[in-house]
Scaffold this motif. Structure first.
Motif, PDB file in Angstrom:
ATOM      1  N   ASN A  37       0.823  -1.210   0.000  1.00 27.78           N
ATOM      2  CA  ASN A  37       0.000   0.000   0.000  1.00 27.78           C
ATOM      3  C   ASN A  37       0.853   1.254   0.000  1.00 27.78           C
ATOM      4  OD1 ASN A  37      -2.882  -0.060  -0.051  1.00 27.78           O
ATOM      5  ND2 ASN A  37      -2.820  -1.340   1.766  1.00 27.78           N
ATOM      6  N   LEU A  38       1.851   1.286   0.881  1.00 30.78           N
ATOM      7  CA  LEU A  38       2.676   2.488   1.001  1.00 30.78           C
ATOM      8  C   LEU A  38       3.472   2.739  -0.281  1.00 30.78           C
ATOM      9  CD1 LEU A  38       3.937   2.255   4.691  1.00 30.78           C
ATOM     10  CD2 LEU A  38       2.160   3.744   3.738  1.00 30.78           C
ATOM     11  N   ILE A  72       3.636  14.453  -5.260  1.00 33.88           N
ATOM     12  CA  ILE A  72       2.754  15.621  -5.146  1.00 33.88           C
ATOM     13  C   ILE A  72       2.645  16.153  -3.718  1.00 33.88           C
ATOM     14  CG2 ILE A  72       1.382  14.927  -7.152  1.00 33.88           C
ATOM     15  CD1 ILE A  72      -0.811  14.052  -5.198  1.00 33.88           C
ATOM     16  N   GLY A  73       3.106  15.358  -2.760  1.00 35.86           N
ATOM     17  CA  GLY A  73       3.072  15.837  -1.385  1.00 35.86           C
ATOM     18  C   GLY A  73       1.659  15.868  -0.814  1.00 35.86           C
ATOM     19  N   ILE A  74       1.574  16.239   0.445  1.00 36.74           N
ATOM     20  CA  ILE A  74       0.274  16.262   1.129  1.00 36.74           C
ATOM     21  C   ILE A  74       0.094  17.632   1.777  1.00 36.74           C
ATOM     22  CG2 ILE A  74      -1.116  15.163   2.930  1.00 36.74           C
ATOM     23  CD1 ILE A  74       0.680  12.666   2.522  1.00 36.74           C
ATOM     24  N   PRO A  75      -1.013  18.315   1.495  1.00 37.90           N
ATOM     25  CA  PRO A  75      -1.244  19.631   2.096  1.00 37.90           C
ATOM     26  C   PRO A  75      -1.278  19.528   3.625  1.00 37.90           C
ATOM     27  CG  PRO A  75      -2.925  19.119   0.440  1.00 37.90           C
ATOM     28  CD  PRO A  75      -2.120  17.890   0.639  1.00 37.90           C
ATOM     29  N   PRO A  76      -0.753  20.522   4.314  1.00 36.79           N
ATOM     30  CA  PRO A  76      -0.670  20.449   5.779  1.00 36.79           C
ATOM     31  C   PRO A  76      -2.026  20.243   6.445  1.00 36.79           C
ATOM     32  CG  PRO A  76      -0.025  22.640   4.960  1.00 36.79           C
ATOM     33  CD  PRO A  76      -0.135  21.752   3.778  1.00 36.79           C
ATOM     34  N   GLU A  77      -3.100  20.797   5.825  1.00 40.16           N
ATOM     35  CA  GLU A  77      -4.403  20.646   6.490  1.00 40.16           C
ATOM     36  C   GLU A  77      -4.945  19.222   6.343  1.00 40.16           C
ATOM     37  OE1 GLU A  77      -3.772  22.518   3.929  1.00 40.16           O
ATOM     38  OE2 GLU A  77      -5.293  22.288   2.354  1.00 40.16           O
ATOM     39  N   VAL A  78      -4.438  18.486   5.359  1.00 43.96           N
ATOM     40  CA  VAL A  78      -4.906  17.113   5.158  1.00 43.96           C
ATOM     41  C   VAL A  78      -4.081  16.125   5.995  1.00 43.96           C
ATOM     42  CG1 VAL A  78      -5.258  15.290   3.448  1.00 43.96           C
ATOM     43  CG2 VAL A  78      -5.671  17.674   2.825  1.00 43.96           C
ATOM     44  N   LEU A  79      -2.831  16.466   6.192  1.00 44.19           N
ATOM     45  CA  LEU A  79      -1.884  15.558   6.832  1.00 44.19           C
ATOM     46  C   LEU A  79      -2.394  14.923   8.136  1.00 44.19           C
ATOM     47  CD1 LEU A  79       0.863  14.473   6.073  1.00 44.19           C
ATOM     48  CD2 LEU A  79       1.907  16.371   7.317  1.00 44.19           C
ATOM     49  N   GLY A  90       1.678  -3.722  17.126  1.00 49.89           N
ATOM     50  CA  GLY A  90       2.367  -3.019  18.207  1.00 49.89           C
ATOM     51  C   GLY A  90       3.289  -1.924  17.712  1.00 49.89           C
ATOM     52  N   GLY A  91       3.137  -1.531  16.475  1.00 49.44           N
ATOM     53  CA  GLY A  91       4.005  -0.507  15.906  1.00 49.44           C
ATOM     54  C   GLY A  91       3.277   0.788  15.658  1.00 49.44           C
ATOM     55  N   GLU A  92       3.941   1.692  14.949  1.00 48.77           N
ATOM     56  CA  GLU A  92       3.273   2.947  14.623  1.00 48.77           C
ATOM     57  C   GLU A  92       3.713   3.421  13.243  1.00 48.77           C
ATOM     58  OE1 GLU A  92       4.552   5.953  17.404  1.00 48.77           O
ATOM     59  OE2 GLU A  92       6.390   6.241  16.264  1.00 48.77           O
ATOM     60  N   VAL A  93       2.840   4.198  12.631  1.00 49.17           N
ATOM     61  CA  VAL A  93       3.168   4.746  11.325  1.00 49.17           C
ATOM     62  C   VAL A  93       2.876   6.240  11.353  1.00 49.17           C
ATOM     63  CG1 VAL A  93       0.888   4.070  10.435  1.00 49.17           C
ATOM     64  CG2 VAL A  93       2.688   4.683   8.840  1.00 49.17           C
ATOM     65  N   THR A  94       3.785   7.015  10.761  1.00 44.29           N
ATOM     66  CA  THR A  94       3.571   8.459  10.717  1.00 44.29           C
ATOM     67  C   THR A  94       3.775   8.942   9.289  1.00 44.29           C
ATOM     68  OG1 THR A  94       5.874   8.660  11.388  1.00 44.29           O
ATOM     69  CG2 THR A  94       4.233   9.011  13.091  1.00 44.29           C
ATOM     70  N   ALA A  95       3.162  10.075   9.000  1.00 40.00           N
ATOM     71  CA  ALA A  95       3.293  10.646   7.663  1.00 40.00           C
ATOM     72  C   ALA A  95       3.922  12.027   7.781  1.00 40.00           C
ATOM     73  CB  ALA A  95       1.921  10.760   7.015  1.00 40.00           C
ATOM     74  N   GLY A 102       4.536  19.661   2.153  1.00 40.96           N
ATOM     75  CA  GLY A 102       3.454  20.351   1.465  1.00 40.96           C
ATOM     76  C   GLY A 102       3.400  19.998  -0.015  1.00 40.96           C
ATOM     77  N   PRO A 103       2.354  20.499  -0.689  1.00 41.34           N
ATOM     78  CA  PRO A 103       2.126  20.160  -2.091  1.00 41.34           C
ATOM     79  C   PRO A 103       3.387  20.359  -2.946  1.00 41.34           C
ATOM     80  CG  PRO A 103       0.293  21.414  -1.245  1.00 41.34           C
ATOM     81  CD  PRO A 103       1.321  21.392  -0.157  1.00 41.34           C
ATOM     82  N   GLY A 104       3.681  19.347  -3.723  1.00 42.25           N
ATOM     83  CA  GLY A 104       4.826  19.432  -4.626  1.00 42.25           C
ATOM     84  C   GLY A 104       6.145  19.048  -3.989  1.00 42.25           C
ATOM     85  N   HIS A 105       6.135  18.782  -2.694  1.00 44.93           N
ATOM     86  CA  HIS A 105       7.405  18.527  -2.020  1.00 44.93           C
ATOM     87  C   HIS A 105       7.570  17.103  -1.503  1.00 44.93           C
ATOM     88  CE1 HIS A 105       7.259  22.975  -1.927  1.00 44.93           C
ATOM     89  NE2 HIS A 105       8.539  22.810  -2.200  1.00 44.93           N
ATOM     90  N   GLY A 106       6.803  16.201  -2.071  1.00 44.54           N
ATOM     91  CA  GLY A 106       6.999  14.803  -1.708  1.00 44.54           C
ATOM     92  C   GLY A 106       6.445  14.448  -0.341  1.00 44.54           C
ATOM     93  N   SER A 107       6.427  13.150  -0.048  1.00 45.93           N
ATOM     94  CA  SER A 107       5.896  12.669   1.228  1.00 45.93           C
ATOM     95  C   SER A 107       6.811  11.583   1.754  1.00 45.93           C
ATOM     96  CB  SER A 107       4.506  12.057   1.052  1.00 45.93           C
ATOM     97  OG  SER A 107       3.700  12.857   0.239  1.00 45.93           O
ATOM     98  N   GLU A 108       6.703  11.369   3.052  1.00 48.02           N
ATOM     99  CA  GLU A 108       7.451  10.260   3.641  1.00 48.02           C
ATOM    100  C   GLU A 108       6.569   9.564   4.670  1.00 48.02           C
ATOM    101  OE1 GLU A 108      11.753   9.236   5.623  1.00 48.02           O
ATOM    102  OE2 GLU A 108      10.890  11.194   6.045  1.00 48.02           O
ATOM    103  N   PHE A 109       6.527   8.262   4.567  1.00 47.92           N
ATOM    104  CA  PHE A 109       5.792   7.470   5.558  1.00 47.92           C
ATOM    105  C   PHE A 109       6.815   6.623   6.315  1.00 47.92           C
ATOM    106  CE2 PHE A 109       1.326   8.234   4.657  1.00 47.92           C
ATOM    107  CZ  PHE A 109       1.412   8.905   3.452  1.00 47.92           C
TER     108      PHE A 109
END
Ligand code: ADP
Length: 508
Positions: free
Chosen positions: A270-271, A308-315, A351-356, A360-367
């Motif tokens: 998925n990721l 495409i990144g993720i807008p801060p309000e959606v994150l 028992g783990g965790e995931v963070t995003a 911001g838009p256009g600046h990529g994402s990291e999970f």
């Protein structure tokens, strides 16, 4: 909007004259009146007559009006009745507060005007009616929601069977060499799209589970590294087709976890899928490593993209069910908005965790996924007696879906096995007893004798020499345990992927 008529009012007062007066007022106003002179009597009448409103004097000879009210609220059958406290002349406001805090809906101090009493009863009835409507609506919605979940589960099941047959057939086609470019391309398309479809169906099935908190793990000792390699194989074609580089950094040693390998595969598919899907140029990085030592050691996996990144309000909401950043009409990258919810749920169950993260838009994402390492697992699991089941064995396939049966037969024959097939449990057992196979692949949902009974019978009649592999639909979370109890050695969830089958055969 008129209240439902005639409403029933229970009038509770130990003062006969007073009670009589109020009874009359209520009757004149058109209400059904029932009465009680004690607290216990009031509780009894409330049970028997189910009044809409209870006029409850605070001072009663046995238990106080406050306590009556509390008991009414504690009983689901009487909890929703409207309670109007009344009391004698001099009442301090803290007593009123106590009554209202204790669950009363209104408070009147005697002496009150008849009109005031009736107006208050009316207003309570309106309130109660509105509450009832709201409750009915909520119930109806919950019921619809439940049916939707059931429908999704059923839909998923129904879609799985044809998918199973198609996937096996593709597995066979793939192994046949072709020199025709166009054909190779078409095969590629069919394969990628079928895999995609299979994942959507998986997600669809899972969503009804998540909403009902029914996602269950089947944990075992799992090395995360090969799981990630497997996932990379799955997503590589998609990255290639989008012209994206996949930059991978995996540790040289194992990362042992107590985990459900299939679920982990789902998480990272998925990721990575998302990272590729939401990136138009540049690339995707996958990095896995160990962080920390001893009991605090964890496996940390980073999936980073230049997309495409993720807008801060959606994150902050990105892991919520059906959350999607792109709500534009074309939604060219469209998915169901389920994937990340599943990812988080599954990681939490481990028992783990995931963070995003995203700039911001256009600046990529990291999970970033963190999973606790299983430090009791130092070495690889001991190999069982090594019989290579991958070539030239006698194999029995018991499967009622004829396409799936045929496809499985073709695949196994292609791998050089001698294959016998049976369309139901009874014939399967008969065949196995006439000529015992070395390996039997048995569908669980068979007509007549189901797969579990087939396994039990084969274990009883043919013995432990035979390797048994169960193939189940997605339905039962206990499928695997039940299969192992019935005598199966392994358990595969349909649609069975050829690679997975190959792996199981090599492991057995
Ligand atoms: P889907 O991709 O099916 O819409 P997901 O739950 O996997 O559903 O993702 C939810 C939303 O999160 C996506 O619709 C997308 O807007 C956003 N998203 C997820 N991963 C990424 C990513 N790597 N880059 C940008 N946006 C992402």
């Amino acid at each position: 909007m008129g209240e439902p008529h005639p409403a029933t009012v229970l009038n509770v007062n130990d003062d006969d004259a007073n009670r009589y007066l109020v009874n009359r007022l209520l009757s004149l106003a058109g209400y059904n009146v029932v009465e009680a002179a004690t607290g216990m009597g009031a509780l009894l009448m409330a049970q028997q007559h189910r009044p809409d409103v209870i006029i409850l004097d605070v001072k009663l000879p046995d238990i106080s009006g406050y306590e009556v009210c509390e008991r009414l609220r504690a009983n689901p059958q009487t909890a929703a009745m409207a309670v109007l406290h009344t009391s004698a002349t001099f009442v301090t406001s803290d007593k009123k507060v106590r009554g209202l805090d204790g669950g009363a809906d209104a408070y009147l101090t005697q002496p009150f005007e008849g009109a005031e009493l009736i107006a208050t009863v009316k207003s309570l009835l309106r309130l109660r009616h509105a509450e009832q409507v709201a409750r009915q609506r909520a119930n109806a919605l919950a019921e619809m929601d439940r049916r939707k979940d059931e429908f999704l589960a059923m839909l998923g099941h129904e879609l799985r069977n044809p998918l199973a047959a198609i996937m096996t057939a593709i597995g066979i086609l793939e192994r046949r060499p072709t020199s025709d470019d166009k054909e190779a391309r078409m095969r590629g398309i069919i394969q990628r799209q079928t895999n995609h479809l299979a994942r959507l169906v998986d997600d669809l099935l899972d969503v009804s589970r998540i909403t009902r908190d029914k996602v269950e793990l089947r944990p075992g000792s799992v090395d995360l590294v090969p799981v990630l390699r497997q996932v990379l194989q799955i997503v590589q074609p998609m990255a290639d087709s989008r012209g994206l580089g996949l930059d991978v950094s995996l540790p040289s040693g194992p990362l042992w976890l107590q985990a459900d390998a299939t679920r982990l595969e789902q998480v990272f598919t998925n990721l990575l899928d998302n990272a590729i899907k939401y990136t138009d140029a540049g690339g995707v990085h996958l990095r896995a490593e160990q962080e920390g030592v001893g009991g605090a050691a964890q496996a940390v996996v980073r999936v980073k993209d230049s997309g495409i990144g993720i807008p801060p309000e959606v994150l902050p909401h990105i892991f919520e069910l059906f959350a999607q950043a792109d709500t534009s009409l074309e939604r060219s990258r469209g998915g169901l908005g389920i994937g990340l919810t599943l990812v988080r749920k599954l990681i939490q169950l481990h028992g783990g965790e995931v963070t995003a993260r995203s700039n911001g838009p256009g600046h990529g994402s990291e999970f970033v996924v963190k999973l606790p390492l299983d430090h009791t697992m130092g070495k690889s699991a001991p190999a069982r007696d090594a019989v290579d089941l991958r070539r030239g064995r006698r194999v029995l396939v018991v499967e009622d879906n004829s396409d799936a049966r045929q496809a499985m037969r073709d695949l196994l024959e292609l791998w050089g096995h001698q294959v016998a097939v049976a369309p139901d449990g009874l014939q399967g057992v008969a065949l196995a007893m006439a000529q015992p196979p070395e390996l039997a692949l048995v569908d669980i949902g068979l007509p007549g004798l189901d797969g579990y009974r087939v396994a039990q019978t084969l274990r009883a009649q043919v013995g432990n020499g035979i390797r048994l592999v169960a193939m189940t639909g997605y339905g039962s979370p206990h499928g695997r345990d039940q299969a192992l109890r019935a005598g199966f050695d392994r358990h595969l969830v349909k649609p069975v992927k050829p690679d997975e089958l190959d792996r199981i055969l090599s492991e057995l």
